[in-house]
Write a protein that holds these residues in place. Structure first.
Motif, PDB file in Angstrom:
ATOM      1  N   CYS A 151      -0.061   5.389  -6.534  1.00  0.00           N
ATOM      2  CA  CYS A 151      -1.120   5.389  -5.521  1.00  0.00           C
ATOM      3  C   CYS A 151      -2.377   5.992  -6.125  1.00  0.00           C
ATOM      4  N   SER A 164      -6.975   5.870   3.742  1.00  0.00           N
ATOM      5  CA  SER A 164      -7.745   5.828   2.506  1.00  0.00           C
ATOM      6  C   SER A 164      -7.701   4.442   1.866  1.00  0.00           C
ATOM      7  N   SER A 165      -8.860   3.944   1.475  1.00  0.00           N
ATOM      8  CA  SER A 165      -8.903   2.649   0.791  1.00  0.00           C
ATOM      9  C   SER A 165      -8.402   2.760  -0.646  1.00  0.00           C
ATOM     10  N   ASP A 166      -8.288   3.987  -1.185  1.00  0.00           N
ATOM     11  CA  ASP A 166      -7.792   4.176  -2.543  1.00  0.00           C
ATOM     12  C   ASP A 166      -6.289   3.959  -2.657  1.00  0.00           C
ATOM     13  N   SER A 167      -5.602   3.867  -1.529  1.00  0.00           N
ATOM     14  CA  SER A 167      -4.146   3.681  -1.567  1.00  0.00           C
ATOM     15  C   SER A 167      -3.751   2.218  -1.798  1.00  0.00           C
ATOM     16  N   THR A 182       0.857  -1.181   0.000  1.00  0.00           N
ATOM     17  CA  THR A 182       0.000   0.000   0.000  1.00  0.00           C
ATOM     18  C   THR A 182       0.895   1.234   0.000  1.00  0.00           C
ATOM     19  N   HIS A 210      -4.790   7.211  -4.436  1.00  0.00           N
ATOM     20  CA  HIS A 210      -5.280   8.287  -3.578  1.00  0.00           C
ATOM     21  C   HIS A 210      -4.499   9.580  -3.797  1.00  0.00           C
ATOM     22  N   CYS A 211      -3.188   9.535  -3.625  1.00  0.00           N
ATOM     23  CA  CYS A 211      -2.384  10.761  -3.710  1.00  0.00           C
ATOM     24  C   CYS A 211      -1.644  10.905  -5.035  1.00  0.00           C
ATOM     25  N   CYS A 227      -2.225   8.783   3.273  1.00  0.00           N
ATOM     26  CA  CYS A 227      -2.922   7.686   2.585  1.00  0.00           C
ATOM     27  C   CYS A 227      -3.266   6.527   3.508  1.00  0.00           C
TER      28      CYS A 227
END
Length: 127
Positions: free
Chosen positions: A104, A19-22, A10, A106-107, A16
């Motif tokens: 990633c 966050s589940s987007d990571s 991850t 998320h970021c 991050c």
């Protein structure tokens, strides 16, 4: 870096963590190489419960592999389906990312992969 490894990584950026987007990290400009590894059905059966299936489906698609089924096969289904067994073996055990980036979701931070090794060291402003 084996594709299997991506299922356990991850983003390391502090913002991050929640966050589940990571997860999963997304391969970008990936140069894939293949190693010959002996097929070990029992290893795959034992790995299956530890794998995040949705993340593996995402990674598989992003790398251009055939679409995996919606649900993971049971141990019995995997042992009975030689094609699925070989396909998972090829994806998880034989396929490696030799060069490219892991991004990633998320970021957007990009981790470089060189000679099969991902660099997860972060600049000080992201720690």
């Amino acid at each position: 870096m084996k594709v299997l490894t991506l299922n356990f990584l991850t983003c390391a950026v502090k913002s991050c963590k929640s966050s589940s987007d990571s997860f999963p990290l997304h391969p970008k400009d990936a140069e894939l190489v293949s190693d010959d590894v002996n097929l070990n059905p029992q290893l795959l059966v034992n790995l299956l419960p530890r794998i995040d299936w949705n993340a593996l489906r995402t990674t598989s698609t992003e790398l251009g592999f055939p679409q995996l089924p919606e649900q993971p096969p049971s141990a019995e289904e995997l042992e009975a389906d030689e094609k699925m067994l070989k396909d998972l073996h090829t994806l998880l055990m034989e396929t490696q990312i030799n060069e490219g980036k892991l991004v990633c979701g998320h970021c957007g931070h990009e981790y470089a992969v060189r000679e099969g090794i991902a660099n997860f060291l972060l600049p000080s402003h992201l720690v």
